[in-house]
Design an enzyme around this catalytic site. Sequence first.
Site, short mmCIF file in Angstrom:
data_model
loop_
_atom_site.label_atom_id
_atom_site.label_comp_id
_atom_site.label_asym_id
_atom_site.label_seq_id
_atom_site.Cartn_x
_atom_site.Cartn_y
_atom_site.Cartn_z
N ASP A 1 2.41 5.35 -6.58
CA ASP A 1 3.64 5.26 -5.76
C ASP A 1 4.91 5.21 -6.59
O ASP A 1 6.00 5.40 -6.04
CB ASP A 1 3.57 4.01 -4.87
N HIS B 1 0.87 -1.19 0.00
CA HIS B 1 0.00 0.00 0.00
C HIS B 1 0.91 1.23 0.00
O HIS B 1 1.76 1.35 -0.87
CB HIS B 1 -0.94 -0.09 1.21
N HIS C 1 -2.36 -2.62 -9.35
CA HIS C 1 -3.37 -1.98 -8.49
C HIS C 1 -4.59 -2.88 -8.43
O HIS C 1 -4.94 -3.51 -9.43
CB HIS C 1 -3.77 -0.62 -9.07
C1 SDX Z 1 -1.56 2.15 -3.31
O1 SDX Z 1 -6.25 0.73 -3.07
C2 SDX Z 1 -5.79 1.94 -3.37
O2 SDX Z 1 -6.47 2.79 -3.87
C3 SDX Z 1 -4.34 2.15 -2.98
C4 SDX Z 1 -3.73 3.44 -3.45
C5 SDX Z 1 -4.35 4.63 -2.75
O3 SDX Z 1 -4.29 5.74 -3.30
O4 SDX Z 1 -4.78 4.45 -1.57
O5 SDX Z 1 -3.89 3.55 -4.85
C6 SDX Z 1 -2.23 3.47 -3.12
O6 SDX Z 1 -1.43 1.41 -2.37
C7 SDX Z 1 -1.10 1.74 -4.68
C8 SDX Z 1 -0.49 0.29 -4.72
C9 SDX Z 1 0.92 0.33 -4.14
N1 SDX Z 1 1.49 -1.02 -4.03
C10 SDX Z 1 2.44 -1.47 -4.86
O7 SDX Z 1 2.89 -0.84 -5.80
C11 SDX Z 1 2.97 -2.86 -4.50
C12 SDX Z 1 3.17 -3.68 -5.78
N2 SDX Z 1 1.85 -3.98 -6.30
C13 SDX Z 1 1.29 -5.26 -5.98
O8 SDX Z 1 1.73 -5.97 -4.91
C14 SDX Z 1 -0.17 -5.40 -6.38
O9 SDX Z 1 -0.31 -4.90 -7.65
C15 SDX Z 1 -1.23 -4.81 -5.43
C16 SDX Z 1 -1.07 -5.31 -4.07
C17 SDX Z 1 -1.17 -3.32 -5.46
C18 SDX Z 1 -2.60 -5.23 -5.97
O10 SDX Z 1 -2.56 -6.57 -6.04
P1 SDX Z 1 -3.83 -7.55 -6.22
O11 SDX Z 1 -5.00 -6.87 -6.81
O12 SDX Z 1 -4.03 -8.26 -4.93
O13 SDX Z 1 -3.29 -8.50 -7.32
P2 SDX Z 1 -2.42 -9.78 -7.01
O14 SDX Z 1 -1.44 -9.51 -5.90
O15 SDX Z 1 -3.35 -10.92 -6.86
O16 SDX Z 1 -1.56 -9.92 -8.38
C19 SDX Z 1 -2.13 -10.59 -9.51
C20 SDX Z 1 -0.93 -11.11 -10.30
C21 SDX Z 1 0.02 -11.92 -9.42
O17 SDX Z 1 0.64 -12.89 -10.26
P3 SDX Z 1 0.20 -14.43 -10.09
O18 SDX Z 1 0.47 -14.80 -8.64
O19 SDX Z 1 -1.31 -14.47 -10.42
O20 SDX Z 1 1.07 -15.18 -11.07
O21 SDX Z 1 -0.15 -9.98 -10.77
C22 SDX Z 1 1.16 -10.07 -10.21
C23 SDX Z 1 1.06 -10.94 -8.99
O22 SDX Z 1 2.31 -11.57 -8.73
N3 SDX Z 1 1.56 -8.71 -9.82
C24 SDX Z 1 2.78 -8.21 -9.98
C25 SDX Z 1 2.73 -6.91 -9.46
N4 SDX Z 1 1.49 -6.65 -9.02
C26 SDX Z 1 0.77 -7.78 -9.24
N5 SDX Z 1 3.92 -8.76 -10.50
C27 SDX Z 1 5.02 -7.95 -10.49
N6 SDX Z 1 5.04 -6.69 -10.00
C28 SDX Z 1 3.92 -6.14 -9.49
N7 SDX Z 1 3.96 -4.89 -9.03
#
Ligand code: SDX
Length: 383
Positions: free
Chosen positions: A320, A224, A263
Amino acid sequence: MMVDAPKINQGLEGIYFTESGICKVDGINGRLYYYGYSIETLAENSNFEEVCYLLLNGKLPKKSELSAFRKNLASERELPEEVIMMIKRASKKANAMDILRSAVSMLSFFDEDSGDNSEAANMRKSVRLISQIASVTAATGRAKAGKAYVEPDPKMNHVENFLYMLNGAKPEPDHVKILDTMFLLHAEHSSNASTFSGIVTASTLSDMHSAITSAIGTLKGPLHGGADEAALHMMNAIGKPENTVHYIVDALAGKKRIMGFGHRVYKTYDPRARIIKGRLEEMQNSADKEVRNLTNIALQAEKLMINKLGKSHGIWPNVDFFSGPVYTDLGIEDYLFTPIFAASRIPGWAAHIMEYLKGNRLIRPLEYYDGAIGKKYVPIKER
Ligand code: SDX
């Protein structure tokens, strides 16, 4: 699994838990609105103080309303001596988000409205916390740099005063403008994890300080708000633009997550990231070699990630990713990135808490128990 197993939405994915009039996040088209105003319109024409008023009151202020609001914010920047002392003592080793979380808890001891959860008191506490969280963040930066606390200047606007308290000098107007836009872009984002966490706490009829403390603890996580600092650490690890492709391809091959991308709601470019990227394009011509280097790494990583995971997996830059380089260019240390996110998001947190309390219902979801029932108790000597 029992036949009557219900559908489980892990992480409450896709679940609507309430209605709200505050913010629309259109994840398919990459659009964002605060009370109907697009984020592009607000970034272009508004400022953080006016957006705080909008989020807390549901409408843009008249001139007289904004000037009264600004005076109110300016009058609430002081911190109790005890809080300043805690920040100073904790700053050597403690994580800046832990200091902020602890400071907000401590602020409730000295808040004349704590114990009063009326709408009017919650509004007063929201305004107070918008000012005080910025002061705590600046005080943390000073303490971690081994510098003395700088008293707020009530003549300055919110972000100008933040930079003044952080650096101990009147800030450059263009730095104020850039950071004010960053605060505005981070101010609100519907039911993200930290806002939801604050609402859950408030739904038990606890209090504003407890709810904001919950939100701060939630925002800290690298999935997050903590992603902004993590993304910069990755850029520093990459070191040179020419290392970017190899580093990222390697990380992805090792199933690592690239912080600042992906996201839960946006399955296209986060509109806030697009606006912040505009600042990086200006930074490409910076006189500072370090800044140019960091900017080129970020822009190369963006291009690569969009090619590799954008269209195919819906993993695009989020708010971010580019924030770290912008804060670095303003001379802000990485450990303050997420506290600045919190100092920006407090109006959004407070707005949702006060809105939810108007039609409050205790938040208590179910979890599906799939364990045994009626086990025989075996005395310890027989185990
Ligand atoms: C913020 O919710 C909001 O509005 C938040 C925010 C706000 O203003 O409040 O927008 C601010 O928190 C933005 C997000 C910041 N976080 C990150 O940048 C961390 C990296 N991102 C991820 O961990 C991920 O994208 C999440 C946690 C943000 C969202 O993840 P989801 O919806 O739970 O999706 P997931 O983890 O199930 O991923 C689906 C697939 C996975 O692959 P598989 O296991 O299915 O093979 O996509 C891959 C993930 O591994 N994946 C990524 C990735 N994000 C998802 N692979 C590589 N790099 C990434 N960044």
